[in-house]
Design an enzyme around this catalytic site. Structure first.
Site, short mmCIF file in Angstrom:
data_model
loop_
_atom_site.label_atom_id
_atom_site.label_comp_id
_atom_site.label_asym_id
_atom_site.label_seq_id
_atom_site.Cartn_x
_atom_site.Cartn_y
_atom_site.Cartn_z
N ASP A 1 0.80 -1.23 0.00
CA ASP A 1 0.00 0.00 0.00
C ASP A 1 0.83 1.28 0.00
O ASP A 1 0.30 2.37 0.05
CB ASP A 1 -0.95 0.00 1.21
CG ASP A 1 -0.19 0.10 2.52
OD1 ASP A 1 1.05 -0.01 2.52
OD2 ASP A 1 -0.84 0.30 3.56
N TYR B 1 10.42 4.72 1.39
CA TYR B 1 11.40 3.78 1.95
C TYR B 1 12.81 4.02 1.43
O TYR B 1 13.77 3.48 2.00
CB TYR B 1 10.97 2.33 1.67
CG TYR B 1 9.89 1.85 2.61
CD1 TYR B 1 10.22 1.37 3.87
CD2 TYR B 1 8.54 1.91 2.28
CE1 TYR B 1 9.24 0.94 4.76
CE2 TYR B 1 7.56 1.49 3.16
CZ TYR B 1 7.92 1.02 4.41
OH TYR B 1 6.95 0.60 5.29
#
Ligand code: G6P
Ligand code: MN
Length: 450
Positions: free
Chosen positions: A172, A267
């Site tokens: 997600d 990330y």
């Protein structure tokens, strides 16, 4: 094509995400009719705490949907049409280890990135394959829509061991970024179409189209000031409004200050600025602690309160996490060919990456699975970063399958968050000690090597 109403099993029924996912299913019942929801978990005790909350969420919307709560795979999967998988092997206690062990050595401690993610991968690949086999044994032709982390490694492990399995691996994070992008641009998320390439938790948005116009230039200006957040951070969903997530969205700014060409997946902060990340991490209190003291505790407290008073406090996350898995599954169920960012085998979509790499790109979701869009060639900088990460993850999968200490050490060494081979070895050895119950083969290989 399977016909509605569907039987849906949720593997990892005791997850903190389950009530939110079920709520997302309930608000979409007209589009995705359900006959039965089955919660399945190997930890029956934990699942039994969550199940009454789930039952209440269902009953607020439907009297007819059957709820089954089980630890028996046959009960869970027989004749199921879809399975949502969200297993967390080792639960939050092991996530805590994954995060704290690298930090003790001055290295990023994170659930899916760096040594923590690799350790989590070593725990998860084989149980995931076991789950696939159970589903295949009891349900013919069910699609497994898989949220289980670390998704890149899980996807590679599944590709190697069960290449024909009907598993769609999803995450997600891109869609969460798209939610923030839409908020910054002041448009609906549905109005945004993106181009994107990478691996899971390791990729870049190359274009952000609204009505055919690329709005990345406007986004760059906003990000240069605020990161990928609206001025009102709380406008994002509850999960991603926690302070650590706010910091993460803000870190898109330094990432793009250095490399403004594309918009990175959040990330990327762990790989491109690991030193700053470590500096700001508390080795005694990591994200696992935050989640255990926050999301998990709140949900358990709500379950207890509901049991006592019959009133269910609003204590679970509904947001893109739930709506995304429902969107993707609807597209599979009804052959809608909707475009979503998912994890697929490359097969030439990214022309200058290996054919068999598991990549994250936009794909049309059909009843027979995802059809990746053609990305073409990617620039050398990104290609280099991705190839290193891909080799790291593939070595980790090989280490798992072969029980090879040497390959595990190579995987740890190859990760960008790990500065030296000595760091890699020290962390891996501590990880082996903490994972005795999960990695018997690797522990053995290590002992024999001494
Ligand atoms: C995002 C990622 C997931 C990850 C989660 C962690 O949603 O896409 O892969 O598991 O963040 O969030 P948490 O709130 O548990 O730290
Ligand atoms: Mn993810």
């Amino acid at each position: 094509m399977t016909k509605p109403p569907f039987i849906l099993a949720i593997a990892g029924g005791g997850s903190t995400y389950t009530p939110g996912i079920v709520k997302s299913l309930m608000v979409r019942l007209a589009d995705f009719p359900l006959a039965e929801i089955r919660l399945y978990d190997i930890d029956g005790e934990r699942q039994d705490i969550i199940a009454p909350v789930v039952e209440k969420v269902i009953r607020d919307h439907s009297q007819s949907i059957k709820l089954t709560v089980t630890t028996d795979p046959e009960v869970a999967f027989s004749h199921a049409h879809f399975v949502f998988a969200q297993m967390r092997v080792g639960q939050y206690n092991m996530r805590e280890q994954d995060e704290k062990i690298p930090l003790r050595h001055g290295v990023v401690g994170q659930e899916t990135c760096g040594p923590g993610g690799l350790a989590y991968g070593l725990r998860t690949i084989l149980p995931m394959v076991e789950l696939i086999d159970l589903v295949e044994r009891h349900a013919d032709n069910a699609w497994i829509v898989n949220y289980s982390n670390p998704a890149a490694i899980v996807a590679e492990g599944v590709r190697r061991l069960r290449p024909q399995a009907r598993v769609l691996n999803i995450c997600d994070m891109p869609v969460a970024a798209m939610r923030n992008i839409a908020a910054v641009l002041g448009v609906d998320r549905e109005a945004v179409t993106v181009n994107y390439f990478g691996l899971n938790h390791f990729g870049w948005f190359t274009q952000v189209l609204v009505d055919g116009v690329d709005r990345l230039p406007q986004l760059r200006e906003h990000i240069a000031r605020f990161g990928l957040l609206t001025e009102d951070a709380a406008a994002t969903d509850p999960q991603h409004s926690d302070p650590s997530w706010v910091k993460t969205w803000r870190n898109i700014k330094p990432l793009m200050d250095h490399f403004p060409e594309y918009l990175p997946n959040p990330y990327m902060q762990y790989y491109l600025m690991p030193n700053q990340i470590v500096e700001h991490q508390n080795p005694g209190y990591t994200r696992a602690n935050e989640v255990m003291d926050g999301r998990e505790k709140k949900l358990f407290a709500a379950a207890a309160e509901y049991k006592k008073t019959g009133i269910l406090p609003d204590a679970f996350h509904v947001g893109v996490h739930g709506s995304f898995i429902v969107d993707v599954t609807r597209s599979l169920a009804f052959d809608l060919r909707q475009r979503h960012l998912v994890i697929v085998e490359n097969r030439g979509a990214i022309a200058n990456l290996p054919y068999d790499a598991m990549v994250e790109v936009p794909a049309y979701i059909t009843a027979n699975g995802p059809e990746a869009v053609t990305v073409g060639k990617i620039p050398l900088f990104y290609k280099g970063l991705i190839e290193q990460q891909l080799a790291c993850e593939q070595l980790l999968v090989e280490a798992t399958l072969e029980g090879s200490y040497e390959k595990a050490l190579q995987a740890f060494t190859l990760n960008r968050t790990v500065p030296t081979m000595q760091h890699a070895k020290a962390i891996l050895d501590d990880m082996i000690a903490a994972n005795q119950d999960y990695w018997p083969q690797l522990a053995q290989a290590y002992k024999e090597g001494i």
